[in-house]
Each structure stands twice: as structure tokens, then as C-alpha cells.
Motif scaffolding. Structure first.
Motif, PDB file in Angstrom:
ATOM      1  N   PRO A 226       0.802  -1.234   0.000  1.00 44.63           N
ATOM      2  CA  PRO A 226       0.000   0.000   0.000  1.00 44.63           C
ATOM      3  C   PRO A 226       0.826   1.272   0.000  1.00 44.63           C
ATOM      4  O   PRO A 226       0.370   2.324  -0.453  1.00 44.63           O
ATOM      5  CB  PRO A 226      -0.824  -0.123   1.284  1.00 44.63           C
ATOM      6  N   SER A 227       2.059   1.189   0.490  1.00 48.39           N
ATOM      7  CA  SER A 227       2.899   2.379   0.548  1.00 48.39           C
ATOM      8  C   SER A 227       3.594   2.677  -0.780  1.00 48.39           C
ATOM      9  O   SER A 227       4.217   3.719  -0.936  1.00 48.39           O
ATOM     10  CB  SER A 227       3.967   2.209   1.633  1.00 48.39           C
ATOM     11  N   MET A 228       3.495   1.763  -1.727  1.00 52.48           N
ATOM     12  CA  MET A 228       4.149   1.965  -3.022  1.00 52.48           C
ATOM     13  C   MET A 228       3.462   3.057  -3.820  1.00 52.48           C
ATOM     14  O   MET A 228       2.257   3.256  -3.705  1.00 52.48           O
ATOM     15  CB  MET A 228       4.142   0.663  -3.836  1.00 52.48           C
ATOM     16  N   PRO A 229       4.194   3.779  -4.666  1.00 54.61           N
ATOM     17  CA  PRO A 229       3.570   4.799  -5.513  1.00 54.61           C
ATOM     18  C   PRO A 229       2.669   4.153  -6.570  1.00 54.61           C
ATOM     19  O   PRO A 229       2.793   2.959  -6.869  1.00 54.61           O
ATOM     20  CB  PRO A 229       4.773   5.495  -6.155  1.00 54.61           C
TER      21      PRO A 229
ATOM     22  N   ARG B 224      -8.843  -4.303  -9.858  1.00 52.20           N
ATOM     23  CA  ARG B 224      -7.619  -4.193  -9.080  1.00 52.20           C
ATOM     24  C   ARG B 224      -7.079  -2.765  -8.975  1.00 52.20           C
ATOM     25  O   ARG B 224      -6.833  -2.258  -7.881  1.00 52.20           O
ATOM     26  CB  ARG B 224      -6.549  -5.104  -9.683  1.00 52.20           C
ATOM     27  N   VAL B 225      -6.880  -2.100 -10.097  1.00 49.66           N
ATOM     28  CA  VAL B 225      -6.255  -0.781 -10.062  1.00 49.66           C
ATOM     29  C   VAL B 225      -7.172   0.233  -9.384  1.00 49.66           C
ATOM     30  O   VAL B 225      -6.721   1.065  -8.583  1.00 49.66           O
ATOM     31  CB  VAL B 225      -5.872  -0.315 -11.483  1.00 49.66           C
ATOM     32  N   GLY B 226      -8.481   0.158  -9.668  1.00 52.32           N
ATOM     33  CA  GLY B 226      -9.422   1.071  -9.018  1.00 52.32           C
ATOM     34  C   GLY B 226      -9.415   0.901  -7.514  1.00 52.32           C
ATOM     35  O   GLY B 226      -9.436   1.889  -6.758  1.00 52.32           O
ATOM     36  N   GLY B 227      -9.379  -0.355  -7.051  1.00 48.67           N
ATOM     37  CA  GLY B 227      -9.332  -0.605  -5.615  1.00 48.67           C
ATOM     38  C   GLY B 227      -8.059  -0.091  -4.976  1.00 48.67           C
ATOM     39  O   GLY B 227      -8.078   0.488  -3.878  1.00 48.67           O
ATOM     40  N   LEU B 228      -6.933  -0.292  -5.662  1.00 49.80           N
ATOM     41  CA  LEU B 228      -5.664   0.225  -5.140  1.00 49.80           C
ATOM     42  C   LEU B 228      -5.663   1.746  -5.123  1.00 49.80           C
ATOM     43  O   LEU B 228      -5.129   2.375  -4.196  1.00 49.80           O
ATOM     44  CB  LEU B 228      -4.508  -0.302  -5.986  1.00 49.80           C
TER      45      LEU B 228
ATOM     46  N   PHE C 297      -8.355   0.593  -1.119  1.00 49.13           N
ATOM     47  CA  PHE C 297      -9.063  -0.581  -0.607  1.00 49.13           C
ATOM     48  C   PHE C 297      -8.034  -1.676  -0.318  1.00 49.13           C
ATOM     49  O   PHE C 297      -8.013  -2.754  -0.896  1.00 49.13           O
ATOM     50  CB  PHE C 297     -10.108  -1.076  -1.617  1.00 49.13           C
ATOM     51  N   VAL C 298      -7.138  -1.330   0.599  1.00 48.09           N
ATOM     52  CA  VAL C 298      -6.049  -2.197   1.039  1.00 48.09           C
ATOM     53  C   VAL C 298      -5.969  -2.061   2.560  1.00 48.09           C
ATOM     54  O   VAL C 298      -6.598  -1.162   3.139  1.00 48.09           O
ATOM     55  CB  VAL C 298      -4.709  -1.776   0.388  1.00 48.09           C
TER      56      VAL C 298
ATOM     57  N   ALA D 167      10.703   8.435 -11.800  1.00 49.18           N
ATOM     58  CA  ALA D 167      11.604   8.559 -10.641  1.00 49.18           C
ATOM     59  C   ALA D 167      11.159   7.620  -9.512  1.00 49.18           C
ATOM     60  O   ALA D 167      12.002   7.100  -8.763  1.00 49.18           O
ATOM     61  CB  ALA D 167      11.622  10.001 -10.151  1.00 49.18           C
ATOM     62  N   ASP D 168       9.836   7.410  -9.392  1.00 45.46           N
ATOM     63  CA  ASP D 168       9.338   6.484  -8.373  1.00 45.46           C
ATOM     64  C   ASP D 168       9.784   5.055  -8.675  1.00 45.46           C
ATOM     65  O   ASP D 168      10.075   4.272  -7.758  1.00 45.46           O
ATOM     66  CB  ASP D 168       7.812   6.536  -8.312  1.00 45.46           C
ATOM     67  N   ILE D 169       9.806   4.697  -9.964  1.00 44.09           N
ATOM     68  CA  ILE D 169      10.265   3.360 -10.342  1.00 44.09           C
ATOM     69  C   ILE D 169      11.752   3.200 -10.043  1.00 44.09           C
ATOM     70  O   ILE D 169      12.207   2.153  -9.567  1.00 44.09           O
ATOM     71  CB  ILE D 169       9.991   3.101 -11.847  1.00 44.09           C
TER      72      ILE D 169
END
Length: 701
Positions: free
Chosen positions: A354-357, A500-504, A508-509, A649-651
């Protein structure tokens, strides 16, 4: 650029344009049967004839001649073509007369009637009668499988189906045999086609030779209400049109969207509509004496409220593969009002933190960006089964530029050639350390594309750390090249579920002390989680939930409904307006085509009504108010059909994470393309396709 005169109008077009494209640029209409923008030029039908000034004294096929092939005038004047002269008119009438010599003219019983190119062009360019009195030839119908119905007597040999299956779908299983009057389109081995995209030949066929077998004799196009929507069978978000009659969905057709699905859809998307009618939950149920009994909404809500009051904050929620953003947001708000942060939309033991960009869990280059890549690495995914339309895009790039492709994970037939590096995490680690030949290919690429599948980051037995390490190594491979083009973000996460992407995106984690889906199920099995909401979640171990009180909000009588203590019947994606975010992060919306069956309600409305019974009413009473709350908290979800770009940059930061894993398998989680969700499992057509595919696999072994 080159200049050309079309019917006296001077226009400027690229010199590689065909005469047909130049005519369309000038606004002239050119009839055609065999030509298609996304297929190679065949020049079979000769319907697109035009007259070229200064050319041979006969009409020319405009699809097969380029603007640069024309000679200028004697004094350097631009070349000139005509699309409506008496010569052209007579030539087209002659072609149409030839095409109709053997056509059975059975429009009243043909499923193509009303949307048939041959009908339309015969009216526009043909003559009222035929000079031929000989008997028409008849051709034996071919077996292509349970999806495509053949009436080959109607075939005009345009070869669109042959070119599509060979070029786009990547299966060399159809062709034209014989010559002259004996020519026939056939499947070489007289067996079912093996492509997940074969249904597109129905749309491509300009006559009624190839039609939909499940839809045969069901309806006429002018009877149907047409609703523009999107598909949720995978995470691609293909644009579709829902054709319905009354309260029944009759078929799905593709809509053109060059950024996502071009004009193709997968067979699961196209033929799953019969699953919307089977095994539906159309009334609430409450388990009494060990058996589910029909109940009223009031009784069902009262049973849930009573258990929640006892449970306090020992309540969890897991969202399934087909959940829309609205109901996940509402359910998250409901649990927050109870003091619980136990929500999850990810597969069991997913490495997506959940903490990932946001850029860590979306397909950053975009689906259309696949065509720009000059090296592709696929990790723990089988795009052919997980996202068939996206796999066709990879094949398109491979055919156009011979892009080098490598795979780590399952050695499946992906319809294009690739270097198979290995099946496990250790292979990925060696590649990231530069120990394999493909490492040099990625290092020299200007636009490397690293596709990470959910199977690579979800390890229910090995834990979340494996997935996080896979993401770190994939990020390193995507960003560490010395020649990477400015602005290019080659890290691409391929999800296999529409929710999946909408929940993230909406969080919704697990939060505020909550735990993931696998841990929620483990707590339920130990008796430490009293109430568990399953929002259409069926892909989990139901037997491990122990004696927890399970509330299932969903559409079909699948695994979750069988385990549930209370069933609250919900609306399917064709029965509600819902927001979905596809794997590339593009926000899209379904539209209601029909109403839910029986007493079923929209999911968010069920959750809102339940919150009032519990005594924690949510602060919205309409879909508009709910969306206003979502947009206020997550503004990017208001930008429909747009992508909030990820930050490269996040990657690069993810790539610096230390890795601990030594060994782990990286296999695709999708073992059966046709049976991945409750709607597909309820479909008789998908069941037949799955059984046929299993038989073909056994025969191949």
C-alpha cells in the motif's frame, strides 16, 4: 507529401497512401469487401475500382495502388483519379454482379441481415437483376468450433478471416484451398480454432458466411437497444457495445479505441453474455439451520446488523475481480465507520505494498505504448490468457519491428517467438545482475518494456517479500539502461482483474491496523474475525474461513455464495453505471444496459442501506453524491478516459530496494482463459470452450 487530384479536388497526402486512403482523405467514398485498415492488402474483391487519368484504359484497384505509383501529367501536373465516372460505375456493377452469381440471397434467414456490407453495397453500387441463369454452386459448411457458425455458400472469398487469424491472432489454421469455382475458405485440419480472439472474424466477415453460433437466430439488429460500455472480463478495459432487448443482454460487440483494444475483443468478452442469465442471485438469502433460505431485504439486513453489533470492529472485507470503484469506496467507508481497516482488493499474499507509488502497479507505457518498445521482457505472466487483446498488441509490435522478446515464467505459446530464459526468481536475479545475454539487449534498448504479471508478485505460500523483490528487480531492469529515451517509463504491471487498479487507487487495502486478504481468512479460521464481507470475491479458499459470519454481495451462485451466511444480490456490470480503472490506469465507466433481475440492487445502494440499519448511515444518498465524494478525495478518478501518468523517478526508487528472496516460481495465475470469474463460469458457451481447450491440450500432450 504528394499532391493528387481526386474528382477534381487537389489534396496533399503522404506518398505512401493508397489511392483508397487518398480518396477518403478527399471525402470520396470507396466501396470495398476485402480491404481492412488493420490487415494486409489482398486485392481480392475488386470492388474498390477507380479510374486513373493517364493510366491504363481500365479501372484500377485503389487498395493495391499507392499515390507514388501514379505518373504526373505531361507538364508536371499532379496525378488525377476519379471515383464516380461512367467507367467506374459500370466496373463496380460488373463486380457486384459477379459476386452475386453464387451468393444464395438468403437475407431473410441470415443473421447478418440488417448489418451486412454485401446488402448495403449491392443497394448502392449494384444493378437490379442478374444475367446469369445457371445453378448456383453450394459449399459444405466448415466446423470452426462452438463460437463461429459457418454458412460457406455465402462466402465471397475476401480472405479477411484468413488474414486476421494469421496476422493478428497468430494461428495459421485457416486458408483458401482450390482455384476458380472450386476455391473454398477452410480450416486446414477441420477442427476448432484455437485462438482467444477468433470471434473477431464475425465482425470482419462482410457477408453472412461467418456468424455468431451462440447468437444464431436470436434477434435482428434493429430490435436491439445499443449501449456503449466497457468490458470487465480482464484488466484491459476493452470498449464494447452492449446490445439488449427488454431485460436481456443479447450480445457484445467491440467499439473502436486505438489506445486500448483497437477494434478487437477477446472471445470471453464477446460470448460471456449467456452467463449473465444463468445462476443469478435475484433475492436475498439467509442461512437458517445450515441451509440458505430466501428472505426479504429487511430480514437479511437485520441478520447482518445483529452480527456486526456483536463483532464490534472484528469485521473484514475482500473485493472480488469485478467490483467497481463505487461499491469498494462505499464498503471501505462502512468498515471505517465500524473502526476496521481490514479491506483488500489484492490476490492472496500480493507483493503490491500500500505504501508503493501508483506507478508501481500500473502499465506505465500504456497499451498503445507497446508498439514503441524496442525490447520486451515478460515476467510471471501469460498475456495470451490474462489479456488476449494486449497480447495481440505485443504480436503486432513483434511483426512490425521484430522486437526481441524474452519470458521468465511459464513457457507458453504466446503466438510470437521469444527467448525463454527460465521459470523462477533465480533467473530474474541473474538477468538483473547482467549474467544472461538478454541483459545486454535490455541495457542497449532505448525503450525497454518490462511486463510484470500478478503471478510474479502473488505467492500465497512463500509470502509477500517475494513479490516485492520481483518488483524491485523488474524496476531495476526497466530503468537501468544507459540509452533509455527521455520520458519513457518501461515498467508495466499487467493485472488480470478489472477491479484491481481502481481498488488500489482508492486505498481498498489494509490500513489503520488492518491485514491483507490471506490474513483476514486466517483470522476468520481461528475465530478472531467475526464478520467477513465478500464483495463478489470468489477466488479464495472458502473452507479456510472457519465459523466466521460471511456476507456475500454478488451476482452469481459461485463459491462465495455457497459459503455465505447472508447473500445480498447485486447488479452485474451491464446492469449499473460503475467506474473501473484498467491496468494502464485509464479511468472508464460502464453504462446500464438492462436492469438487475428480481430483487437485486446496485452494490453501492445495498451497502448504503445496510449502513442505515447498522446505525452508521453513510453520507450519500445517490450515485451522484457518492461520486462527488470519490472525486473530492481522488480527483484523478473524475477524468474519464484519461490516465494519470506515473513517475519514472518512483520506479527508480523501487529499483534500489534490497532483495532477500533466493528462489521462487514465477507462473501465471490464470490456468483457464475461459473460466476466470463467476459470470464466465456460469456461461454454457465458456464451459464448452474450456472443455474443448482441455481436450486439445490433452491431445497435444
Amino acid at each position: 507529401m504528394a499532391q493528387i487530384k481526386v474528382d477534381g479536388q487537389l489534396i496533399e497526402v503522404p506518398d505512401y497512401f493508397t489511392l483508397m486512403q487518398a480518396a477518403e482523405a478527399a471525402g470520396a467514398e470507396i466501396p470495398r469487401f476485402c480491404y481492412h485498415e488493420r490487415l494486409s492488402v489482398a486485392g481480392n474483391c475488386r470492388m474498390c475500382l477507380v479510374e486513373v487519368k493517364g493510366g491504363p484504359p481500365k479501372p484500377q484497384a485503389s487498395c493495391a495502388m499507392s499515390v507514388k505509383d501514379l505518373r504526373p501529367g505531361p507538364n508536371g501536373e499532379p496525378p488525377e483519379m476519379f471515383t464516380n465516372t461512367p467507367m467506374v460505375k459500370k466496373a463496380r456493377e460488373g463486380v457486384m454482379e459477379f459476386l452475386l452469381i453464387n451468393h444464395p440471397l438468403d437475407c431473410p434467414i441470415c443473421d447478418q441481415g440488417g448489418e451486412c456490407d454485401l446488402q448495403d453495397q449491392a443497394m448502392a453500387y449494384g444493378v437490379s437483376g442478374s444475367r446469369y441463369i445457371e445453378n448456383k454452386r453450394a459449399v459444405e459448411d466448415k466446423y470452426l468450433g462452438p463460437l463461429v457458425k459457418t454458412t460457406m455458400t455465402r462466402c465471397i472469398h475476401c480472405t479477411r478471416c484468413v488474414r486476421f487469424t494469421t496476422e493478428v491472432a497468430g494461428i495459421s489454421e485457416m486458408g483458401l484451398v482450390g482455384r476458380g469455382e472450386d476455391a473454398e475458405i477452410t480450416s486446414y485440419l477441420e477442427r476448432a480454432l484455437t485462438s482467444e480472439l477468433q470471434g473477431n472474424v464475425i465482425d470482419l466477415c462482410p457477408v453472412g458466411a461467418l456468424t455468431s453460433k451462440p447468437y444464431a437466430f436470436q434477434a435482428r439488429p434493429w430490435e436491439l437497444n445499443k449501449t456503449e460500455s466497457i468490458d470487465v472480463m480482464d484488466a484491459v478495459g476493452s470498449n464494447i457495445r452492449v446490445d439488449s432487448r427488454g431485460r436481456e443482454v443479447m450480445r457484445f460487440l467491440p467499439r473502436v479505441n486505438d489506445a486500448i483494444n483497437e477494434e478487437w475483443i477477446s472471445d470471453k468478452t464477446r460470448f460471456v453474455w449467456d452467463g449473465l442469465k444463468s445462476q443469478r442471485l435475484d433475492r436475498p438469502y439467509v442461512r437458517k439451520g445450515g441451509k440458505l433460505q430466501p428472505a426479504t431485504w429487511e430480514e437479511a439486513f437485520a441478520a447482518v446488523a445483529a452480527r456486526i453489533k456483536k463483532a464490534g470492529n472484528k469485521v473484514g472485507a475482500i473485493a472480488g475481480d469485478l467490483a467497481a470503484v463505487e461499491e469498494m469506496y462505499a464498503l471501505k467507508a462502512l468498515l471505517a465507520s465500524l473502526g476496521s481497516g481490514m479491506t483488500d482488493v489484492r490476490p492472496a499474499m500480493s507483493g503490491i505494498d500500500p505504501s508503493m507509488p501508483r506507478s508501481a502497479y500500473v502499465f506505465n507505457p500504456g497499451i498503445a505504448g507497446i508498439e514503441e518498445a524496442d525490447a520486451i521482457l515478460i515476467i510471471g505472466a501469460n498475456p495470451r490468457c490474462e489479456a488476449a487483446v494486449l497480447n495481440a498488441r505485443i504480436r503486432k509490435a513483434w511483426r512490425a519491428k521484430n522486437v526481441p522478446i524474452a519470458v521468465i515464467g511459464e513457457a507458453a505459446d504466446l503466438t510470437y517467438s521469444y527467448d525463454y530464459l527460465g521459470e523462477g526468481y533465480e533467473t530474474l536475479a541473474d538477468l538483473a545482475a547482467g549474467k544472461t545475454n538478454f541483459a545486454e539487449v535490455l541495457a542497449n534498448a532505448t525503450k525497454p518494456l518490462v511486463i510484470v504479471g500478478e503471478g510474479a508478485v502473488s505467492h500465497s505460500k512463500l509470502g509477500k517479500q517475494v513479490g516485492r523483490d520481483v518488483i524491485a528487480l523488474a524496476a531495476k531492469l526497466a530503468t537501468s539502461g544507459a540509452n533509455i529515451a527521455e520520458g519513457w517509463n518501461g515498467f508495466a504491471f499487467l493485472h488480470n482483474a478489472a477491479s484491481r487498479v481502481g481498488g488500489l487507487d482508492i486505498g481498498f487495502v489494509p490500513h489503520d491496523g488492518g491485514v491483507c486478504s490471506a490474513d483476514q481468512i486466517a483470522l476468520a479460521g481461528k475465530g478472531e474475525l467475526d464478520v467477513l464481507f465478500l464483495l463478489g470475491a470468489d477466488e479464495y479458499d472458502m473452507a479456510a474461513m472457519g465459523k466466521a459470519f460471511v456476507v456475500y454481495i454478488g451476482t452469481h451462485g459461485d463459491a462465495g455464495a455457497h459459503r455465505a451466511d447472508v447473500i445480498l444480490p447485486a447488479a452485474a456490470y451491464t446492469e449499473k453505471s460503475g467506474t473501473y480503472v484498467n491496468t494502464e490506469g485509464r479511468v472508464q465507466m460502464t453504462n446500464r444496459a438492462v436492469f438487475p433481475p428480481g430483487d437485486a440492487k446496485e452494490d453501492w445502494a445495498i451497502i448504503r442501506a445496510l449502513s442505515a440499519v447498522i446505525g452508521q448511515p453513510l453520507p450519500f444518498n445517490s450515485l451522484g453524491q457518492l461520486r462527488a465524494a470519490i472525486y473530492a478525495e481522488f480527483p484523478h478518478l473524475a477524468r474519464i478516459d484519461q490516465i494519470a501518468p506515473g513517475n519514472v523517478a518512483d520506479i527508480a526508487k523501487l529499483a534500489k530496494a534490497a532483495t532477500k528472496t533466493k528462489s521462487a516460481p514465477l507462473a501465471s495465475p490464470v490456468s483457464d482463459f475461459y473460466l476466470t470469474n463467476p459470470i464466465a463460469r456460469a456461461s454454457a458457451t465458456m464451459g464448452e470452450c474450456a472443455a474443448l481447450a482441455a481436450g486439445q491440450r490433452q491431445a497435444a500432450e
